[in-house]
Enzyme design. Structure first.
Site, PDB file in Angstrom:
ATOM      1  CB  SER A  26      -0.834   0.022   1.277  1.00 59.15           C
ATOM      2  OG  SER A  26      -1.476   1.274   1.443  1.00 59.15           O
ATOM      3  CE1 TYR A  40      -4.190  -2.295   5.256  1.00 58.10           C
ATOM      4  CE2 TYR A  40      -3.788   0.026   4.811  1.00 58.10           C
ATOM      5  CZ  TYR A  40      -3.984  -1.268   4.357  1.00 58.10           C
ATOM      6  OH  TYR A  40      -3.956  -1.520   3.003  1.00 58.10           O
TER       7      TYR A  40
HETATM    8  N1  LIG Z   1      -8.574  -0.517  -2.013  1.00 59.72           N
HETATM    9  C1  LIG Z   1      -7.623   0.285  -1.575  1.00 59.72           C
HETATM   10  O1  LIG Z   1      -7.808   1.517  -1.486  1.00 59.72           O
HETATM   11  C2  LIG Z   1      -6.266  -0.271  -1.211  1.00 59.72           C
HETATM   12  C3  LIG Z   1      -5.215   0.636  -1.035  1.00 59.72           C
HETATM   13  C4  LIG Z   1      -3.963   0.148  -0.691  1.00 59.72           C
HETATM   14  C5  LIG Z   1      -3.758  -1.212  -0.547  1.00 59.72           C
HETATM   15  N2  LIG Z   1      -4.800  -2.083  -0.710  1.00 59.72           N
HETATM   16  C6  LIG Z   1      -4.531  -3.511  -0.516  1.00 59.72           C
HETATM   17  O2  LIG Z   1      -5.009  -4.239  -1.631  1.00 59.72           O
HETATM   18  C7  LIG Z   1      -5.304  -5.574  -1.236  1.00 59.72           C
HETATM   19  C8  LIG Z   1      -6.641  -5.985  -1.834  1.00 59.72           C
HETATM   20  O3  LIG Z   1      -7.653  -5.169  -1.288  1.00 59.72           O
HETATM   21  P1  LIG Z   1      -8.937  -4.706  -2.105  1.00 59.72           P
HETATM   22  O4  LIG Z   1      -8.897  -3.237  -2.186  1.00 59.72           O
HETATM   23  O5  LIG Z   1      -9.099  -5.487  -3.327  1.00 59.72           O
HETATM   24  O6  LIG Z   1     -10.071  -5.045  -1.007  1.00 59.72           O
HETATM   25  P2  LIG Z   1     -11.287  -6.086  -1.008  1.00 59.72           P
HETATM   26  O7  LIG Z   1     -12.147  -5.867  -2.201  1.00 59.72           O
HETATM   27  O8  LIG Z   1     -11.897  -5.937   0.338  1.00 59.72           O
HETATM   28  O9  LIG Z   1     -10.573  -7.507  -1.149  1.00 59.72           O
HETATM   29  C9  LIG Z   1      -9.869  -8.089  -0.075  1.00 59.72           C
HETATM   30  C10 LIG Z   1      -9.675  -9.566  -0.327  1.00 59.72           C
HETATM   31  O10 LIG Z   1      -8.962 -10.119   0.805  1.00 59.72           O
HETATM   32  C11 LIG Z   1      -9.608 -11.300   1.219  1.00 59.72           C
HETATM   33  N3  LIG Z   1      -9.462 -11.559   2.643  1.00 59.72           N
HETATM   34  C12 LIG Z   1      -9.713 -10.718   3.676  1.00 59.72           C
HETATM   35  N4  LIG Z   1      -9.596 -11.372   4.833  1.00 59.72           N
HETATM   36  C13 LIG Z   1      -9.249 -12.660   4.535  1.00 59.72           C
HETATM   37  C14 LIG Z   1      -9.009 -13.821   5.304  1.00 59.72           C
HETATM   38  N5  LIG Z   1      -9.131 -13.825   6.650  1.00 59.72           N
HETATM   39  N6  LIG Z   1      -8.677 -14.966   4.670  1.00 59.72           N
HETATM   40  C15 LIG Z   1      -8.601 -14.998   3.317  1.00 59.72           C
HETATM   41  N7  LIG Z   1      -8.817 -13.927   2.521  1.00 59.72           N
HETATM   42  C16 LIG Z   1      -9.151 -12.785   3.144  1.00 59.72           C
HETATM   43  C17 LIG Z   1     -11.093 -11.073   0.892  1.00 59.72           C
HETATM   44  O11 LIG Z   1     -11.749 -12.331   0.702  1.00 59.72           O
HETATM   45  P3  LIG Z   1     -12.847 -12.982   1.688  1.00 59.72           P
HETATM   46  O12 LIG Z   1     -13.512 -11.878   2.446  1.00 59.72           O
HETATM   47  O13 LIG Z   1     -13.750 -13.723   0.769  1.00 59.72           O
HETATM   48  O14 LIG Z   1     -12.050 -13.901   2.565  1.00 59.72           O
HETATM   49  C18 LIG Z   1     -10.996 -10.323  -0.439  1.00 59.72           C
HETATM   50  O15 LIG Z   1     -10.932 -11.222  -1.511  1.00 59.72           O
HETATM   51  C19 LIG Z   1      -5.242  -5.592   0.284  1.00 59.72           C
HETATM   52  O16 LIG Z   1      -4.023  -6.177   0.698  1.00 59.72           O
HETATM   53  C20 LIG Z   1      -5.264  -4.119   0.668  1.00 59.72           C
HETATM   54  O17 LIG Z   1      -4.599  -3.870   1.888  1.00 59.72           O
HETATM   55  C21 LIG Z   1      -6.051  -1.637  -1.042  1.00 59.72           C
END
Ligand SMILES: NC(=O)c1ccc[n+]([C@@H]2O[C@H](COP(=O)([O-])OP(=O)(O)OC[C@H]3O[C@@H](n4cnc5c(N)ncnc54)[C@H](OP(=O)(O)O)[C@@H]3O)[C@@H](O)[C@H]2O)c1
Length: 285
Positions: free
Chosen positions: A137, A150
């Site tokens: 991130s 976080y």
């Molecule tokens: N969106 C942003 O603004 C942003 C910014 C910086 C970094 N990121 C990073 O990008 C990555 C993806 O996030 P996203 O934005 O795509 O969010 P998202 O749509 O909420 O996706 C998160 C994914 O992580 C999985 N996950 C969460 N807890 C889990 C667990 N206990 N076991 C297995 N899988 C788990 C969820 O699957 P299930 O709930 O089905 O388990 C989901 O598929 C993350 O690492 C996040 O920190 C996001």
């Protein structure tokens, strides 16, 4: 580069960045193992795109992750591309984040990532090739107030990524960090749900801190467009398909601005910049 039949593994592929990445990898000819807790979402993706293989795992559960890792280690065709993407955020000033909740977040964002990586590395070493992409991130390089734990998980991901890149380069394994800025996924809603009602449970002392920083951050988003997950998925694909991927990629709302300021300013200067951005510079309580 011919990708047909190569195995990729994407964690957190039930939504957002992971789902888009898995879809794009499958369209390039990879056999893609998609992992997350919500099997119905993974099955839906498998029904839409050829070459998707769903496996359920709860990365917050050490034993369930072990079971998953044993399955991955035992595959006849080793994983050649690993995208460590699963993760979520908790909000709150340090005093407001329960230790158990912080530990669970570290289990998913950091230790789960380590476990899955450990399961894939022996196969990659045997092949003397492979690519590991860790979704960090922009908060892997600085910390927003009200989001320290976080950011700590993502700083840990950055450190693991940096060391691993140098450790396994001799085996022909490439290791990349991705630093998204704000991206429109379920991330925000999940963060809210996992955090709960901060204003209801915080000490009244902190209310002005939350209210002021909430307004400061709110101002940043006026007229801003938050890009969708395809932006990051495309960059992940670019890194995987490149003959010589960069160590780090960043994209997404405000990533250029914040990461740019973080690298231009010294520690004191960046502290002042972020305090002003969040409106907390003038607050006296
Ligand atoms: N969106 C942003 O603004 C942003 C910014 C910086 C970094 N990121 C990073 O990008 C990555 C993806 O996030 P996203 O934005 O795509 O969010 P998202 O749509 O909420 O996706 C998160 C994914 O992580 C999985 N996950 C969460 N807890 C889990 C667990 N206990 N076991 C297995 N899988 C788990 C969820 O699957 P299930 O709930 O089905 O388990 C989901 O598929 C993350 O690492 C996040 O920190 C996001």
């Amino acid at each position: 580069m011919e990708k047909k039949g190569q195995v990729a593994l994407v964690t957190g592929a039930s939504s957002g960045i992971g789902r888009e990445t898995a879809r794009m990898l499958a369209e390039k000819g990879f056999q893609v193992i998609v992992a997350a807790r919500r099997m119905e979402r993974l099955n839906e993706l498998a029904a839409q795109v050829q070459g998707i293989m769903p496996i359920g795992v709860d990365l917050s559960d050490l034993e369930d992750t072990d079971r998953f890792c044993q399955h991955v280690s035992g595959l006849s065709e080793p994983v050649s591309v690993l995208v460590n993407n699963a993760g979520y955020s908790l909000r709150g000033v340090l005093e407001d984040v329960p230790i158990k909740a912080a530990a669970r977040m570290f289990q998913v964002n950091v230790f789960g990532l380590m476990q899955v990586t450990q399961a894939c590395l022996p196969g990659m070493r045997r092949m003397r090739s492979g690519t590991i992409v860790n979704v960090s991130s922009m908060a892997g390089k600085f910390a927003f107030p009200g989001s320290g734990p976080y950011a700590a998980t993502k700083h840990a991901v950055e450190a693991l990524t940096d060391a691993l890149r140098i450790e396994v380069r001799p085996f022909g394994i490439r290791v990349v960090a991705i630093r998204p800025g704000f991206i429109a996924t379920e991330f925000n809603d999940v963060g809210n749900k996992m955090t709960g009602d901060l204003l209801a449970r915080t000490d009244p002392d902190y209310r002005p801190v939350y209210e002021t920083s909430g307004k400061g951050v709110g101002k940043m988003f006026v007229n801003a467009t938050v890009p969708g997950p395809e932006l990051i998925a495309n960059i992940i694909l670019e890194a995987i398909l490149s003959d010589s991927p960069k160590a780090v990629y960043h994209a997404g709302l405000f990533s250029e601005e914040f990461l740019g300021q973080r690298s231009r300013l010294d520690d004191e200067g960046f502290d002042q910049y972020l305090s002003a951005k969040t409106g907390l510079n003038d607050l006296k309580l």
